[in-house]
Design a protein around this motif. Structure first.
Motif, PDB file in Angstrom:
ATOM      1  N   PHE A   1       0.802  -1.219   0.000  1.00  0.00           N
ATOM      2  CA  PHE A   1       0.000   0.000   0.000  1.00  0.00           C
ATOM      3  C   PHE A   1       0.838   1.274   0.000  1.00  0.00           C
ATOM      4  O   PHE A   1       0.319   2.357  -0.267  1.00  0.00           O
TER       5      PHE A   1
ATOM      6  N   ALA B   1       2.816   2.552  -2.018  1.00  0.00           N
ATOM      7  CA  ALA B   1       2.792   3.277  -3.293  1.00  0.00           C
ATOM      8  C   ALA B   1       1.581   4.208  -3.372  1.00  0.00           C
ATOM      9  O   ALA B   1       1.575   5.141  -4.173  1.00  0.00           O
ATOM     10  N   TYR B   2       0.583   3.972  -2.542  1.00  0.00           N
ATOM     11  CA  TYR B   2      -0.621   4.785  -2.564  1.00  0.00           C
ATOM     12  C   TYR B   2      -0.606   5.916  -1.539  1.00  0.00           C
ATOM     13  O   TYR B   2      -1.546   6.699  -1.473  1.00  0.00           O
TER      14      TYR B   2
ATOM     15  N   THR C   1       0.453   9.514  -0.094  1.00  0.00           N
ATOM     16  CA  THR C   1       0.734  10.781  -0.776  1.00  0.00           C
ATOM     17  C   THR C   1       2.193  11.169  -0.593  1.00  0.00           C
ATOM     18  O   THR C   1       2.913  10.603   0.236  1.00  0.00           O
TER      19      THR C   1
END
Length: 105
Positions: free
Chosen positions: A17, A19-20, A22
């Protein structure tokens, strides 16, 4: 048992996760991991779809006080070996430049 004896190192933002998160969340996660590790070496993942983003994430990780970075190339297209090594070289050169600037500046 002291914390350092329980684990030789700690990794954060390596895959999944992360990579998601901000742009603002990833440096915060790096700083939080370093603080929570209490002296245990921390390795932070800096993989990104764009090389320029990986460079900024690596810089953020270094500023957070991490012991190292994990650079897993992220792409939608297969990469050739030269592209992967080029990315590693660019990030390494960038981090060395930052370190040299701190030592002399």
């Amino acid at each position: 048992m002291p914390r350092a004896a329980a684990s030789p190192s700690f990794g954060r933002c390596g895959a999944g996760f992360d990579a998601y998160l901000t742009r603002e969340q990833r440096p915060h996660a790096a700083r939080t991991a370093v603080e929570a590790a209490d002296g245990v070496p921390v390795i932070i993942g800096v993989g990104a779809l764009r090389p320029s983003h990986a460079l900024k994430l690596a810089e953020d990780a270094q500023k957070a006080g991490t012991s190292g970075v994990l650079l897993a190339p992220m792409t939608y297209q297969p990469l050739i070996e030269d592209q992967v090594f080029g990315l590693y070289e660019d990030v390494t050169r960038h981090l060395k430049g930052l370190s040299a600037g701190r030592l002399t500046g």
